[in-house]
Design a protein around this motif. Structure first.
Motif: not given
Length: 215
Positions: A15-19, A31-38, A42-48, A186-192
């Motif tokens: 999840t960390t890598l996907a986000v 234009d990116v679409w992130l799909i949480d298949g779990d 957790t990925a949905q929570t990060a993006i929220s 955890g903050a919905g961010l990339s390290v960038l």
């Protein structure tokens, strides 16, 4: 491109890598679409969290833990996005199997531990199944949460073990064990996007993005 980050082994940092990958591609103007298949979502929570804080660029995100729904939704909506990043659950699930059949690229993160290396054989069997019904799936393994030391013997032994699993090409772009990755996700961010920045973490993520999307 449709990219799945998946493994039948949990706890490898999918999840960390996907986000991070999804946000990095959005920063590149895609234009990116992130799909949480779990089912854990957790990925949905990060993006929220990202959306609630008003961070830009925004990331479209949906949760489809059921393989049939995931397959149908991606087939219907893939044309609306430049890149689709699927975070598949850490087990042999219907969402993981559906994602493999749909994907152009599979990224399998694994950590420098014996159990993680052994688990590559499990998902390798799923790669064979997916390739039997769809040509063109490229599968890569990348060392995640690698030991920080450049000369770590555990890192070297784990990366060498990938050679015994011919379904995968090894990406020599390891992501090392750094707090920046966990803090950012955890903050919905990339390290960038971190302030203050972590140049080493940013360089590692950028190298992985280039290997997957530009290589």
């Amino acid at each position: 491109m449709i990219l799945t980050v998946g493994n039948t082994k949990g706890g490898v940092g999918k999840t960390t890598l996907a986000v991070n990958l999804a946000i990095a591609r959005a920063w590149a103007g895609r234009d990116v679409w992130l799909i949480d298949g779990d089912r854990q979502g957790t990925a949905q929570t990060a993006i929220s969290i990202r959306a609630e804080s008003g961070r830009q660029p925004g990331i479209a995100c949906a949760t489809y833990p059921d393989g049939q729904t995931l397959r149908a939704q991606v087939q219907q909506q893939r044309g609306k996005f430049d890149d689709v990043v699927i975070d598949a659950g850490g087990r042999d699930s219907t969402s993981l199997r559906a994602a493999l059949v749909l994907s152009d690229v599979l990224l399998v993160p694994f950590q420098p531990r014996s159990y993680d290396v052994w688990a590559l054989n499990d998902i390798a069997a799923l790669v064979d199944e997916a390739r039997s019904v769809r040509d063109g799936l490229r599968a890569f393994a990348v060392l995640n949460c690698a030991d920080p030391g450049e000369a770590s013997s555990d890192n070297a032994e784990a990366s060498a073990a990938v050679a015994d699993v011919p379904q995968f090409a090894y990406l020599a772009t390891p992501i090392r064990r750094r707090k920046a990755f966990a803090n950012a996700a955890g903050a919905g961010l990339s390290v960038l996007e971190l302030k203050p920045p972590d140049p080493k973490a940013s360089a590692e993520l950028s190298a992985l993005v280039n290997a997957l999307f530009e290589g």
